[in-house]
Design a protein around this motif. Structure first.
Motif, short mmCIF file in Angstrom:
data_model
loop_
_atom_site.label_atom_id
_atom_site.label_comp_id
_atom_site.label_asym_id
_atom_site.label_seq_id
_atom_site.Cartn_x
_atom_site.Cartn_y
_atom_site.Cartn_z
N GLY A 114 35.49 15.47 54.14
CA GLY A 114 35.59 15.61 52.69
C GLY A 114 35.61 14.22 52.09
O GLY A 114 36.56 13.46 52.31
N THR A 115 34.57 13.86 51.36
CA THR A 115 34.36 12.47 50.95
C THR A 115 34.95 12.11 49.60
O THR A 115 34.59 11.10 49.02
CB THR A 115 32.85 12.15 50.97
OG1 THR A 115 32.18 13.01 50.05
CG2 THR A 115 32.27 12.32 52.36
N GLY A 116 35.88 12.92 49.10
CA GLY A 116 36.49 12.62 47.81
C GLY A 116 35.93 13.51 46.72
O GLY A 116 35.54 14.65 46.97
N ALA A 117 35.87 12.98 45.51
CA ALA A 117 35.44 13.77 44.36
C ALA A 117 33.97 14.16 44.41
O ALA A 117 33.57 15.17 43.84
CB ALA A 117 35.73 13.00 43.07
N THR A 118 33.17 13.37 45.09
CA THR A 118 31.74 13.65 45.18
C THR A 118 31.27 13.49 46.62
O THR A 118 31.92 12.82 47.43
CB THR A 118 30.91 12.70 44.28
OG1 THR A 118 31.13 11.35 44.70
CG2 THR A 118 31.29 12.85 42.81
N LEU A 119 30.13 14.05 46.92
CA LEU A 119 29.55 13.90 48.24
C LEU A 119 29.00 12.50 48.41
O LEU A 119 28.24 12.01 47.57
CB LEU A 119 28.41 14.91 48.43
CG LEU A 119 27.55 14.70 49.68
CD1 LEU A 119 28.38 14.85 50.95
CD2 LEU A 119 26.38 15.67 49.68
N MET A 173 30.85 16.81 52.78
CA MET A 173 30.80 17.45 51.46
C MET A 173 31.95 16.88 50.64
O MET A 173 32.78 16.14 51.18
CB MET A 173 30.89 18.97 51.58
CG MET A 173 32.12 19.46 52.29
SD MET A 173 32.03 21.21 52.79
CE MET A 173 30.90 21.13 54.15
N ASP A 174 31.99 17.18 49.36
CA ASP A 174 33.13 16.68 48.58
C ASP A 174 34.40 17.32 49.14
O ASP A 174 34.36 18.36 49.81
CB ASP A 174 32.94 16.92 47.08
CG ASP A 174 33.05 18.37 46.69
OD1 ASP A 174 34.18 18.89 46.64
OD2 ASP A 174 31.99 18.99 46.41
N SER A 175 35.54 16.71 48.88
CA SER A 175 36.80 17.14 49.51
C SER A 175 37.24 18.54 49.10
O SER A 175 37.81 19.28 49.91
CB SER A 175 37.91 16.13 49.23
OG SER A 175 37.66 14.94 49.96
N ARG A 176 36.99 18.94 47.85
CA ARG A 176 37.36 20.31 47.45
C ARG A 176 36.55 21.33 48.24
O ARG A 176 37.08 22.32 48.74
CB ARG A 176 37.15 20.51 45.96
CG ARG A 176 38.17 19.80 45.09
CD ARG A 176 37.87 20.03 43.60
NE ARG A 176 38.65 19.16 42.76
CZ ARG A 176 39.88 19.43 42.34
NH1 ARG A 176 40.45 20.55 42.68
NH2 ARG A 176 40.52 18.56 41.58
N LEU A 209 41.11 13.36 46.36
CA LEU A 209 40.23 13.95 45.37
C LEU A 209 39.76 12.97 44.31
O LEU A 209 38.77 13.22 43.64
CB LEU A 209 40.92 15.15 44.70
CG LEU A 209 41.28 16.27 45.67
CD1 LEU A 209 42.14 17.30 44.96
CD2 LEU A 209 40.05 16.89 46.29
#
Length: 122
Positions: free
Chosen positions: A68-73, A94-97, A120
């Protein structure tokens, strides 16, 4: 984001600020999760993420690792992906969410996976 209770292991139950609520026990900004445990994590910059930072996950012998790479991919380093694939471990970024949600679904299926979740707000 809930898994079948029979699969065991940690589940992300929600998002709090820039972090994750795991089960009903704790909140963490960043996490490493195996099918058996989760630990709070201080991740390196994604651009320098290497096997050493993911050793807990590698040692659990997962089918693949969700990153999960944070807020964005953001694509993880090619060298990391290649090194993990050489070990027979797939990588899904993918993004973290999205990674936290995927974790719950995949663990609900009983899959043996790992996850490295960046904050996030990263």
């Amino acid at each position: 984001m809930q898994a079948d209770a029979q699969t065991g292991g940690p589940i992300v139950r929600g998002f709090v600020g820039s972090g994750f609520r795991v089960d009903d026990e704790h909140v963490a900004r960043a996490l490493l999760m195996t099918h058996e445990t989760s630990v709070e994590w201080t991740p390196p910059a994604l651009s320098v993420l290497g096997e050493d930072a993911l050793q807990l996950l590698i040692d659990a012998d997962p089918e693949f690792i969700l990153i999960g790479t944070g807020a964005t991919l953001v694509r993880p380093p090619v060298a990391l992906v290649s090194a993990l694939e050489d070990r027979g471990i797939g990588v899904e970024a993918m993004d973290s969410r999205a990674a936290a949600r995927a974790w719950g679904v995949l663990r609900g299926e009983g899959r043996v996976i790992g996850a490295a979740l960046y904050p996030l707000d990263a």
